[in-house]
Design a protein around this motif. Structure first.
Motif, PDB file in Angstrom:
ATOM      1  N   PHE A   1     -18.147 -17.013  24.036  1.00  0.00           N
ATOM      2  CA  PHE A   1     -17.035 -16.626  23.177  1.00  0.00           C
ATOM      3  C   PHE A   1     -16.677 -15.160  23.372  1.00  0.00           C
ATOM      4  CE2 PHE A   1     -15.158 -15.086  19.258  1.00  0.00           C
ATOM      5  CZ  PHE A   1     -14.232 -16.064  18.951  1.00  0.00           C
ATOM      6  N   ALA A   2     -17.704 -14.293  23.413  1.00  0.00           N
ATOM      7  CA  ALA A   2     -17.465 -12.860  23.584  1.00  0.00           C
ATOM      8  C   ALA A   2     -16.834 -12.568  24.939  1.00  0.00           C
ATOM      9  CB  ALA A   2     -18.783 -12.100  23.439  1.00  0.00           C
ATOM     10  N   LEU A   3     -17.342 -13.192  25.992  1.00  0.00           N
ATOM     11  CA  LEU A   3     -16.807 -12.963  27.329  1.00  0.00           C
ATOM     12  C   LEU A   3     -15.368 -13.431  27.457  1.00  0.00           C
ATOM     13  CD1 LEU A   3     -19.845 -13.983  29.573  1.00  0.00           C
ATOM     14  CD2 LEU A   3     -18.896 -11.698  29.311  1.00  0.00           C
ATOM     15  N   ALA A   4     -15.030 -14.505  26.750  1.00  0.00           N
ATOM     16  CA  ALA A   4     -13.695 -15.081  26.873  1.00  0.00           C
ATOM     17  C   ALA A   4     -12.664 -14.366  26.009  1.00  0.00           C
ATOM     18  CB  ALA A   4     -13.732 -16.571  26.527  1.00  0.00           C
ATOM     19  N   TYR A   5     -13.024 -14.020  24.776  1.00  0.00           N
ATOM     20  CA  TYR A   5     -12.034 -13.555  23.799  1.00  0.00           C
ATOM     21  C   TYR A   5     -12.011 -12.054  23.569  1.00  0.00           C
ATOM     22  CZ  TYR A   5     -11.227 -18.428  22.548  1.00  0.00           C
ATOM     23  OH  TYR A   5     -10.888 -19.757  22.595  1.00  0.00           O
ATOM     24  N   PHE A   6     -13.137 -11.380  23.674  1.00  0.00           N
ATOM     25  CA  PHE A   6     -13.160  -9.950  23.392  1.00  0.00           C
ATOM     26  C   PHE A   6     -12.256  -9.135  24.312  1.00  0.00           C
ATOM     27  CE2 PHE A   6     -17.270  -9.312  20.728  1.00  0.00           C
ATOM     28  CZ  PHE A   6     -16.706 -10.079  19.738  1.00  0.00           C
ATOM     29  N   PRO A   7     -12.207  -9.437  25.619  1.00  0.00           N
ATOM     30  CA  PRO A   7     -11.283  -8.676  26.480  1.00  0.00           C
ATOM     31  C   PRO A   7      -9.833  -8.763  26.023  1.00  0.00           C
ATOM     32  CG  PRO A   7     -12.868  -9.854  27.820  1.00  0.00           C
ATOM     33  CD  PRO A   7     -13.057 -10.342  26.419  1.00  0.00           C
TER      34      PRO A   7
ATOM     35  N   ILE B   1     -19.784 -20.040  31.373  1.00  0.00           N
ATOM     36  CA  ILE B   1     -19.731 -18.610  31.670  1.00  0.00           C
ATOM     37  C   ILE B   1     -18.635 -18.352  32.705  1.00  0.00           C
ATOM     38  CG2 ILE B   1     -20.992 -16.664  32.666  1.00  0.00           C
ATOM     39  CD1 ILE B   1     -21.963 -17.316  29.921  1.00  0.00           C
ATOM     40  N   GLN B   2     -18.565 -19.210  33.715  1.00  0.00           N
ATOM     41  CA  GLN B   2     -17.515 -19.096  34.725  1.00  0.00           C
ATOM     42  C   GLN B   2     -16.139 -19.236  34.096  1.00  0.00           C
ATOM     43  OE1 GLN B   2     -18.521 -22.158  37.533  1.00  0.00           O
ATOM     44  NE2 GLN B   2     -20.243 -21.033  38.407  1.00  0.00           N
ATOM     45  N   MET B   3     -16.016 -20.153  33.157  1.00  0.00           N
ATOM     46  CA  MET B   3     -14.750 -20.355  32.464  1.00  0.00           C
ATOM     47  C   MET B   3     -14.360 -19.108  31.674  1.00  0.00           C
ATOM     48  SD  MET B   3     -13.790 -23.497  29.883  1.00  0.00           S
ATOM     49  CE  MET B   3     -14.497 -24.674  31.052  1.00  0.00           C
ATOM     50  N   SER B   4     -15.340 -18.443  31.089  1.00  0.00           N
ATOM     51  CA  SER B   4     -15.070 -17.216  30.341  1.00  0.00           C
ATOM     52  C   SER B   4     -14.600 -16.101  31.266  1.00  0.00           C
ATOM     53  CB  SER B   4     -16.326 -16.780  29.586  1.00  0.00           C
ATOM     54  OG  SER B   4     -16.747 -17.769  28.682  1.00  0.00           O
ATOM     55  N   PHE B   5     -15.270 -15.937  32.395  1.00  0.00           N
ATOM     56  CA  PHE B   5     -14.830 -14.941  33.378  1.00  0.00           C
ATOM     57  C   PHE B   5     -13.432 -15.268  33.905  1.00  0.00           C
ATOM     58  CE2 PHE B   5     -19.495 -13.999  34.208  1.00  0.00           C
ATOM     59  CZ  PHE B   5     -19.438 -12.733  33.656  1.00  0.00           C
ATOM     60  N   ASP B   6     -13.179 -16.551  34.119  1.00  0.00           N
ATOM     61  CA  ASP B   6     -11.880 -16.974  34.633  1.00  0.00           C
ATOM     62  C   ASP B   6     -10.761 -16.640  33.657  1.00  0.00           C
ATOM     63  OD1 ASP B   6     -10.367 -18.344  36.722  1.00  0.00           O
ATOM     64  OD2 ASP B   6     -10.017 -19.906  35.231  1.00  0.00           O
TER      65      ASP B   6
ATOM     66  N   SER C   1     -18.597 -22.801  43.401  1.00  0.00           N
ATOM     67  CA  SER C   1     -17.874 -22.373  42.202  1.00  0.00           C
ATOM     68  C   SER C   1     -17.936 -20.863  41.984  1.00  0.00           C
ATOM     69  CB  SER C   1     -18.437 -23.109  40.980  1.00  0.00           C
ATOM     70  OG  SER C   1     -19.831 -22.860  40.840  1.00  0.00           O
ATOM     71  N   TRP C   2     -19.116 -20.256  42.202  1.00  0.00           N
ATOM     72  CA  TRP C   2     -19.229 -18.807  42.017  1.00  0.00           C
ATOM     73  C   TRP C   2     -18.462 -18.043  43.083  1.00  0.00           C
ATOM     74  CZ3 TRP C   2     -20.555 -16.490  37.745  1.00  0.00           C
ATOM     75  CH2 TRP C   2     -21.422 -17.135  36.848  1.00  0.00           C
ATOM     76  N   THR C   3     -18.463 -18.567  44.295  1.00  0.00           N
ATOM     77  CA  THR C   3     -17.709 -17.927  45.372  1.00  0.00           C
ATOM     78  C   THR C   3     -16.219 -18.013  45.107  1.00  0.00           C
ATOM     79  OG1 THR C   3     -19.440 -18.607  46.926  1.00  0.00           O
ATOM     80  CG2 THR C   3     -17.360 -17.856  47.870  1.00  0.00           C
ATOM     81  N   VAL C   4     -15.779 -19.153  44.600  1.00  0.00           N
ATOM     82  CA  VAL C   4     -14.370 -19.324  44.249  1.00  0.00           C
ATOM     83  C   VAL C   4     -13.961 -18.314  43.190  1.00  0.00           C
ATOM     84  CG1 VAL C   4     -12.701 -20.876  43.152  1.00  0.00           C
ATOM     85  CG2 VAL C   4     -14.287 -21.763  44.852  1.00  0.00           C
ATOM     86  N   LEU C   5     -14.820 -18.139  42.187  1.00  0.00           N
ATOM     87  CA  LEU C   5     -14.533 -17.177  41.121  1.00  0.00           C
ATOM     88  C   LEU C   5     -14.459 -15.757  41.662  1.00  0.00           C
ATOM     89  CD1 LEU C   5     -14.147 -17.125  38.009  1.00  0.00           C
ATOM     90  CD2 LEU C   5     -16.582 -16.583  37.840  1.00  0.00           C
TER      91      LEU C   5
ATOM     92  N   SER D   1      -6.119 -24.239  27.157  1.00  0.00           N
ATOM     93  CA  SER D   1      -6.874 -24.790  28.286  1.00  0.00           C
ATOM     94  C   SER D   1      -8.375 -24.537  28.225  1.00  0.00           C
ATOM     95  CB  SER D   1      -6.333 -24.218  29.604  1.00  0.00           C
ATOM     96  OG  SER D   1      -6.516 -22.809  29.656  1.00  0.00           O
ATOM     97  N   ARG D   2      -8.819 -23.542  27.438  1.00  0.00           N
ATOM     98  CA  ARG D   2     -10.242 -23.201  27.463  1.00  0.00           C
ATOM     99  C   ARG D   2     -10.914 -23.207  26.101  1.00  0.00           C
ATOM    100  NH1 ARG D   2      -7.728 -19.695  31.129  1.00  0.00           N
ATOM    101  NH2 ARG D   2      -8.403 -19.979  33.289  1.00  0.00           N
ATOM    102  N   CYS D   3     -10.152 -23.150  25.045  1.00  0.00           N
ATOM    103  CA  CYS D   3     -10.750 -23.059  23.709  1.00  0.00           C
ATOM    104  C   CYS D   3     -11.593 -24.289  23.387  1.00  0.00           C
ATOM    105  CB  CYS D   3      -9.652 -22.878  22.665  1.00  0.00           C
ATOM    106  SG  CYS D   3     -10.281 -22.679  20.985  1.00  0.00           S
TER     107      CYS D   3
END
Length: 225
Positions: free
Chosen positions: A10-16, A135-140, A196-200, A116-118
């Motif tokens: 949640f923090a990684l996705a929304y705080f930024p 975690i990948q979804m949050s970074f994305d 997946s990590w390389t794609v990100l 799309s992510r919530c």
């Protein structure tokens, strides 16, 4: 432990998004409802895109593992509607270019995050077994925020009536990269079979490069005006 993982996602996705809203000065302009209106425009544009795709681009029926290059390219072209939507949002807001860009981008990116992510983050990240894909979804989601800020800036520059001739080609290329970035990424992944990590990582690098090019053009355009 489940709540800990959910809190991290949640923090990684929304705080930024929250930090961007506060630090960009939008909170000082009381631009919250402007961003909400931009988000509503995003929903309308996505609905129109889905209806258009469902009508004119039926499901690919080729063999397994076969990439429908032409079909995917045409589908990516439909993302031009996002440019029109962003332009509509910015044209309805008075103020400096920076303000228009941030209102449109924040509303657009936040609506995309919620739609799309919530739900996947809320349901999946709270599961018993932790999965790195959240975690990948949050970074994305953070990459998407940078992408939409870049796209809004490119649209703002492209639609300026006083855009110098020397800026027309690089700004046009920038707009095209913003529209077809997802298509290029999908093609790249299909050709090189990336993890997946390389794609990100590749997506982050590509978005960063496009964002820096947009920032360079924007600063030079503002200073030359």
């Amino acid at each position: 432990m489940t709540l800990f993982h959910f809190g991290n996602c949640f923090a990684l996705a929304y705080f930024p998004y929250f930090i961007t809203y506060k630090c960009s000065g939008l909170s000082e302009y009381n631009a919250f409802w402007r961003c909400v209106q931009a988000g509503a425009t995003y929903l309308f544009v996505q609905l129109c895109k889905m209806l258009f795709l469902a009508t004119f681009f039926p499901t690919w029926e080729g063999g397994a593992g076969v990439y429908d290059f032409v079909g995917e390219f045409m589908k990516a072209t439909v993302d031009l509607a996002d440019l029109l939507g962003l332009h509509l949002v910015m044209s309805r807001n008075a103020g400096k270019g920076e303000y228009k860009i941030m209102v449109a981008a924040m509303g657009w990116a936040t609506a995309e995050l919620v739609m799309s992510r919530c739900l996947p983050l809320w349901v999946g990240a709270r599961g018993i077994e932790f999965d790195w894909k959240y975690i990948q979804m949050s970074f994305d989601s953070n990459i998407s925020l940078a992408h939409y800020i870049t796209m809004a800036a490119a649209v703002w520059m492209f639609t300026r009536y006083d855009l110098p001739k020397s800026f027309r080609l690089p700004v046009t290329v920038l707009v095209a990269l913003c529209v077809y970035k997802a298509f290029l990424m999908e093609l790249f992944v299909h050709v090189f079979l990336l993890g997946s990590w390389t794609v990100l990582l590749v997506k982050a690098v590509l978005t960063g490069a496009i964002s820096l090019a947009s920032l360079f053009l924007f600063v030079n355009l503002v200073h030359s005006s």
